[in-house]
Design a protein around this motif. Structure first.
Motif, mmCIF file in Angstrom:
data_model
loop_
_atom_site.group_PDB
_atom_site.id
_atom_site.type_symbol
_atom_site.label_atom_id
_atom_site.label_comp_id
_atom_site.label_asym_id
_atom_site.label_seq_id
_atom_site.Cartn_x
_atom_site.Cartn_y
_atom_site.Cartn_z
ATOM 1 N N SER A 44 98.866 63.894 60.639
ATOM 2 C CA SER A 44 98.784 62.554 61.221
ATOM 3 C C SER A 44 98.973 61.501 60.143
ATOM 4 O O SER A 44 98.585 61.699 58.986
ATOM 5 C CB SER A 44 97.433 62.355 61.915
ATOM 6 N N ASP A 65 102.569 63.227 63.416
ATOM 7 C CA ASP A 65 101.884 62.527 64.509
ATOM 8 C C ASP A 65 101.669 61.093 64.040
ATOM 9 O O ASP A 65 100.790 60.823 63.215
ATOM 10 C CB ASP A 65 100.554 63.221 64.806
ATOM 11 N N THR A 67 100.918 57.018 64.240
ATOM 12 C CA THR A 67 100.228 55.899 64.876
ATOM 13 C C THR A 67 100.642 54.624 64.145
ATOM 14 O O THR A 67 100.653 54.596 62.909
ATOM 15 C CB THR A 67 98.698 56.070 64.795
ATOM 16 N N SER A 80 108.195 49.619 70.937
ATOM 17 C CA SER A 80 107.924 50.372 72.158
ATOM 18 C C SER A 80 109.202 50.625 72.947
ATOM 19 O O SER A 80 109.389 51.711 73.521
ATOM 20 C CB SER A 80 106.906 49.612 73.013
ATOM 21 N N ASN A 85 106.928 56.356 74.093
ATOM 22 C CA ASN A 85 105.578 56.884 73.893
ATOM 23 C C ASN A 85 105.484 57.858 72.722
ATOM 24 O O ASN A 85 104.465 58.557 72.586
ATOM 25 C CB ASN A 85 105.112 57.586 75.177
ATOM 26 N N SER A 88 101.818 56.145 68.953
ATOM 27 C CA SER A 88 100.646 55.452 69.480
ATOM 28 C C SER A 88 100.553 54.091 68.798
ATOM 29 O O SER A 88 100.511 54.020 67.560
ATOM 30 C CB SER A 88 99.377 56.262 69.208
ATOM 31 N N TYR A 90 98.965 50.133 68.216
ATOM 32 C CA TYR A 90 97.796 49.269 68.281
ATOM 33 C C TYR A 90 98.171 47.901 67.716
ATOM 34 O O TYR A 90 98.982 47.805 66.795
ATOM 35 C CB TYR A 90 96.634 49.839 67.457
#
Length: 272
Positions: A44, A65, A67, A80, A85, A88, A90
Motif C-alpha cells: 500500500s 494499492d 490511496t 476520478s 475506482n 481510493s 480523499y
C-alpha cells in the motif's frame, strides 16, 4: 494548507501533461521514484498531493494499492474521471492526514511539498502514516530550469509563483531534524536537452548522471526505522500474610532470659 489549485489550475496542469515533452519528463521522474522506492506488488502507498494522477498511474501499473489525497476538489475530479475506482481518494491537506499511524507501507510526495504552508509538518505526517519508506520528489532550487522558472515568474504570472523550491541539502536537513540518523538516499533527473528516445532514458538513468546535485527534479527516499514508545507501568504488589510461628519458637519467646548469677547459684545448690 498552502496553495490549493482551482479549476483553471487543474485544467491547465492536465493540459500541460498532454504535451509530449512534458510526458517524457514525467516518465523520467516516475522511473526515478519507482527505482528508488522499490515497492513490491500488493503493498500500500499513500500519494500525498496526488493532483490529477500523474504519479498515481505508475504506482498502479506497478501493482500497488494506491490511496490519493489532495486539497483540490478539481484535481480529484479529473483524477476520478481518469482512473475511476482504481484509486481510493480523499480530500485533505498534507499537514493533517486523516489516517492512523503506520497505515501504509509507503508514502510519497510528488512535487507537492512545494505548495504546502508547513513543509516540515507535511514530512512529519508522511513519516507518521508510513511504516517502510517515504519518497520525496521536488523541484530543485539550484537547477538551471528551476532558476529559469522563477525568473519567468517575475514577468508572467505562473503556478510556480506559488511554489517554494528546495535543494537536496534543505530536504535532507528537515529529514534529519525530524527522524534523526535514518538511511537517506537521493538522486536527480537532469532532463538533458535532446531527442526523447530510449537511449536518452538510459543516459538519464545512469548512476553518474543521477548523482548530479543540480538536476531539474530531485528524488529522496527515507527508510523508516521502528520507533518504540515506552511508558511506566504501576506494579501491583500485595505482601504475603505472615503464617503462624512454630510452637517451640512461640514458647521460647515467652521465657525471660537467664543471667549468669542465677546459673551459678543453681549449680552450687546441686553440689550441696
Amino acid at each position: 494548507m498552502g496553495y490549493v489549485f482551482d479549476f483553471h489550475d487543474a485544467r491547465n496542469y492536465d493540459g500541460w501533461m498532454l504535451k509530449r515533452k512534458n510526458r517524457f519528463a514525467a516518465d523520467l521522474e516516475s522511473r526515478l521514484m519507482l527505482g528508488m522506492l522499490d515497492p513490491a506488488a500488493g503493498e500500500s502507498i499513500l500519494d500525498i498531493g496526488c493532483g490529477t494522477g500523474a504519479s498515481c498511474l505508475p504506482l498502479l501499473e506497478k501493482g500497488l494499492d494506491v490511496t490519493g489525497i489532495d486539497p483540490s476538489p478539481y484535481m480529484l475530479d479529473i483524477l476520478s474521471e481518469t482512473l475511476g475506482n482504481r484509486v481510493s481518494l480523499y480530500r485533505g491537506v498534507a499537514e493533517d492526514l486523516p489516517f492512523d499511524d503506520n497505515s501504509f507501507n509507503h508514502a510519497c510526495l510528488f512535487t507537492s511539498l512545494e505548495f504546502v504552508d508547513n513543509p516540515q509538518k507535511a514530512l512529519e505526517e508522511a513519516f507518521r502514516v508510513a511504516k517502510d519508506r517515504v519518497f520525496i520528489g521536488f523541484l530543485n532550487r539550484y537547477a538551471i530550469t528551476g532558476i529559469g522558472r522563477r525568473v519567468r515568474g517575475i514577468f508572467t504570472p505562473t503556478i510556480y509563483n506559488r511554489a517554494t523550491f528546495f535543494s537536496v541539502w534543505e530536504i535532507k536537513g528537515m529529514v534529519r531534524k525530524l527522524m534523526g540518523p535514518v538511511p537517506v538516499c537521493w538522486r536527480t533527473v537532469c532532463q538533458l536537452p535532446g531527442p526523447w528516445s530510449t537511449w536518452m532514458k538510459q543516459i538519464e538513468g545512469s548512476g553518474l548522471v543521477q548523482r548530479f546535485p543540480f538536476g531539474t527534479f530531485a528524488g529522496m527516499v527515507v527508510t523508516l526505522l521502528p520507533r518504540f514508545r515506552t511508558r511506566p507501568l504501576a506494579i501491583r504488589y500485595q505482601p504475603k500474610k505472615v503464617g503462624h510461628m512454630a510452637a517451640g519458637t512461640a514458647g521460647c519467646s515467652g521465657m525471660a532470659p537467664s543471667n549468669g548469677f542465677e546459673t551459678s547459684h543453681r549449680q552450687s545448690d546441686e553440689k550441696r
